[in-house]
Design a protein around this motif. Structure first.
Motif, PDB file in Angstrom:
ATOM      1  N   UNK A   1       0.848  -1.205   0.000  1.00  0.00           N
ATOM      2  CA  UNK A   1       0.000   0.000   0.000  1.00  0.00           C
ATOM      3  C   UNK A   1       0.878   1.247   0.000  1.00  0.00           C
ATOM      4  N   UNK A   2       1.969   1.199   0.764  1.00  0.00           N
ATOM      5  CA  UNK A   2       2.900   2.328   0.779  1.00  0.00           C
ATOM      6  C   UNK A   2       3.556   2.519  -0.574  1.00  0.00           C
ATOM      7  N   UNK A   3       3.885   1.415  -1.203  1.00  0.00           N
ATOM      8  CA  UNK A   3       4.553   1.457  -2.508  1.00  0.00           C
ATOM      9  C   UNK A   3       3.621   2.042  -3.567  1.00  0.00           C
ATOM     10  N   UNK A   4       2.348   1.671  -3.481  1.00  0.00           N
ATOM     11  CA  UNK A   4       1.357   2.200  -4.434  1.00  0.00           C
ATOM     12  C   UNK A   4       1.218   3.715  -4.287  1.00  0.00           C
ATOM     13  N   UNK A   5       1.502   4.206  -3.074  1.00  0.00           N
ATOM     14  CA  UNK A   5       1.371   5.644  -2.817  1.00  0.00           C
ATOM     15  C   UNK A   5       2.677   6.397  -3.046  1.00  0.00           C
ATOM     16  N   UNK A   6       3.766   5.673  -3.357  1.00  0.00           N
ATOM     17  CA  UNK A   6       5.064   6.325  -3.568  1.00  0.00           C
ATOM     18  C   UNK A   6       5.058   7.084  -4.891  1.00  0.00           C
ATOM     19  N   UNK A   7       5.635   8.280  -4.913  1.00  0.00           N
ATOM     20  CA  UNK A   7       5.683   9.047  -6.162  1.00  0.00           C
ATOM     21  C   UNK A   7       6.345   8.251  -7.287  1.00  0.00           C
ATOM     22  N   UNK A   8       5.861   8.444  -8.502  1.00  0.00           N
ATOM     23  CA  UNK A   8       6.350   7.684  -9.657  1.00  0.00           C
ATOM     24  C   UNK A   8       7.820   7.974  -9.956  1.00  0.00           C
ATOM     25  N   UNK A   9       8.303   9.150  -9.516  1.00  0.00           N
ATOM     26  CA  UNK A   9       9.701   9.498  -9.835  1.00  0.00           C
ATOM     27  C   UNK A   9      10.693   8.961  -8.809  1.00  0.00           C
ATOM     28  N   UNK A  10      10.251   8.062  -7.914  1.00  0.00           N
ATOM     29  CA  UNK A  10      11.177   7.513  -6.906  1.00  0.00           C
ATOM     30  C   UNK A  10      12.205   6.610  -7.587  1.00  0.00           C
ATOM     31  N   UNK A  11      13.484   6.819  -7.260  1.00  0.00           N
ATOM     32  CA  UNK A  11      14.531   5.924  -7.771  1.00  0.00           C
ATOM     33  C   UNK A  11      14.802   4.795  -6.788  1.00  0.00           C
ATOM     34  N   UNK A  12      14.797   5.139  -5.512  1.00  0.00           N
ATOM     35  CA  UNK A  12      15.074   4.151  -4.468  1.00  0.00           C
ATOM     36  C   UNK A  12      13.946   4.160  -3.445  1.00  0.00           C
TER      37      UNK A  12
ATOM     38  N   UNK B   1      16.090  -0.653  -5.385  1.00  0.00           N
ATOM     39  CA  UNK B   1      15.806   0.167  -6.559  1.00  0.00           C
ATOM     40  C   UNK B   1      14.299   0.084  -6.800  1.00  0.00           C
ATOM     41  N   UNK B   2      13.682   1.222  -7.029  1.00  0.00           N
ATOM     42  CA  UNK B   2      12.216   1.300  -7.023  1.00  0.00           C
ATOM     43  C   UNK B   2      11.592   0.378  -8.067  1.00  0.00           C
ATOM     44  N   UNK B   3      12.182   0.332  -9.240  1.00  0.00           N
ATOM     45  CA  UNK B   3      11.610  -0.477 -10.311  1.00  0.00           C
ATOM     46  C   UNK B   3      11.621  -1.964  -9.943  1.00  0.00           C
ATOM     47  N   UNK B   4      12.739  -2.353  -9.336  1.00  0.00           N
ATOM     48  CA  UNK B   4      12.901  -3.740  -8.899  1.00  0.00           C
ATOM     49  C   UNK B   4      11.898  -4.085  -7.792  1.00  0.00           C
ATOM     50  N   UNK B   5      11.710  -3.159  -6.864  1.00  0.00           N
ATOM     51  CA  UNK B   5      10.839  -3.431  -5.721  1.00  0.00           C
ATOM     52  C   UNK B   5       9.375  -3.507  -6.178  1.00  0.00           C
ATOM     53  N   UNK B   6       9.032  -2.658  -7.142  1.00  0.00           N
ATOM     54  CA  UNK B   6       7.661  -2.735  -7.685  1.00  0.00           C
ATOM     55  C   UNK B   6       7.449  -4.065  -8.395  1.00  0.00           C
ATOM     56  N   UNK B   7       8.440  -4.459  -9.170  1.00  0.00           N
ATOM     57  CA  UNK B   7       8.322  -5.734  -9.886  1.00  0.00           C
ATOM     58  C   UNK B   7       8.210  -6.893  -8.891  1.00  0.00           C
ATOM     59  N   UNK B   8       9.009  -6.830  -7.823  1.00  0.00           N
ATOM     60  CA  UNK B   8       8.993  -7.896  -6.813  1.00  0.00           C
ATOM     61  C   UNK B   8       7.613  -8.018  -6.168  1.00  0.00           C
ATOM     62  N   UNK B   9       7.007  -6.870  -5.856  1.00  0.00           N
ATOM     63  CA  UNK B   9       5.671  -6.911  -5.248  1.00  0.00           C
ATOM     64  C   UNK B   9       4.632  -7.442  -6.217  1.00  0.00           C
ATOM     65  N   UNK B  10       4.734  -7.033  -7.484  1.00  0.00           N
ATOM     66  CA  UNK B  10       3.773  -7.527  -8.483  1.00  0.00           C
ATOM     67  C   UNK B  10       3.903  -9.040  -8.662  1.00  0.00           C
TER      68      UNK B  10
END
Lengths: 231, 231
Positions: B89-100, B167-176
């Protein structure tokens, strides 16, 4: 069943950072080590008590740890270079008629009679027993470069405490074999496990903490106040 | 590098035993959670802060945790049924421009700026990083009958803490992927590890404790006094 308790208290206590050897550290006025020994004798399960202290400290330990609290330790023996050597020294001093050996850290004053009884009963039945608590942290295994290689499943992982109890004949054999093979471990049970003997886990309590740092001592004082009903 | 810190604080805190939700527990007068958030903002490394609290507690958290201490959290979002859902839920609310993405337990107020910086640097380089301390207990693996099966070598074993950084992209992928596969874990890093991504360990400190029991709170108060020079 004749039970001999071996209490290793021969460490340097360097993590306490004080000048006083940790053997004489007091918890609410009473030496930690005296509290531990009193808990063992109060259990009513211990026939013989062997205390292992740093070489040269035997007279002072008798005078400050045992005598003022009326604790009857048959033997106070000098420890060795590491824990295994110290427990081995205690074992060499244990009466020959011991059926079960109970090893308990000198720095765990909160052991209960119930835990001691459960450890002894399990050792009498299985050969050996280790008091332990479930691991609550997530554990990682890393390689030499500091990269995580594995996150072992937490179910089934336990953190060993003491008391640990063993059938005396088995424990003597384990120490002899380790000595012969040059196997060293800070973990008493590991010596017996390598003989292929099944060792039982006995669920312990987080309150049975080992007091090795100044923060542990603060926590121990809080536990003591809580036990006294003072919150 | 834009850094978003996600602070999960949506647990029930049942181990504290009190009637008050743990989010409002105070340590020397200041809510634990406020202390944790202040430590994060004081590091100077956090661009965005997302706080995850139990559903319905958002207004009270703003009023009692954030406003009185001048803490600027962009988002205060409701958590889910378990830690993974709350971090998600926190990740979904994180700004799209987050790198880490930095994940840090709301109940670890003693995190230092140095630890945060090290975790972020390691994650930027490797993909992910976990702050951890060497395991000091002897660990046993037991089977369902309570018999010891293994004493894993202690060298290389670490107990995970937070912060953890990815890394934000990796963490989003991991959650998905975890969501898609029905994989659940209380360990943020495990989701990334299962993608095959190398995760670095960053040596932490025992002082970075997680305050989850009344005894932890007593210990935290002692740490605070020690840090203030009051012993």
């Amino acid at each position: 069943m004749r039970v001999t308790a071996i209490v290793p208290a021969a460490g340097s206590g360097s993590r306490m950072g004080g000048a006083e050897p940790k053997q004489y550290l007091r918890l609410a006025g009473v030496p930690l080590l005296s509290r531990t020994l009193l808990a063992l004798t109060a259990s009513g399960c211990v026939d013989h008590l062997v205390l292992v202290v740093p070489a040269g400290q035997e007279p002072r330990c008798r005078a400050e740890i045992l005598v003022p609290y009326g604790i009857a330790a048959e033997r106070v023996v000098p420890g060795g270079a590491d824990r295994q050597a110290s427990v081995g020294a205690g074992l060499a001093a244990a009466p020959a008629d011991s059926d079960l050996i109970l090893v308990h850290d000198g720095a765990r004053p909160f052991v209960t009679g119930a835990l001691i009884r459960q450890a002894l009963a399990a050792a009498a039945e299985a050969g050996g027993a280790v008091v332990a608590v479930p691991v609550t942290d997530t554990i990682k295994r890393a390689d030499e470069t500091g990269t995580i290689r594995e996150t072992p499943a937490r179910a089934g992982l336990w953190a060993a405490q003491t008391p640990q109890a063993f059938q005396a004949r088995l424990f003597r054999e384990a120490h002899q074999r380790a000595q012969a093979d040059g196997f060293r471990s800070t973990d008493d049970s590991a010596l017996v496990e390598r003989l292929g003997c099944p060792i039982r886990l006995v669920p312990g309590s987080r309150d049975n903490l080992k007091v090795t740092t100044v923060l542990d001592l603060i926590l121990a004082e809080a536990l003591l106040r809580a036990a006294a009903g003072g919150g």
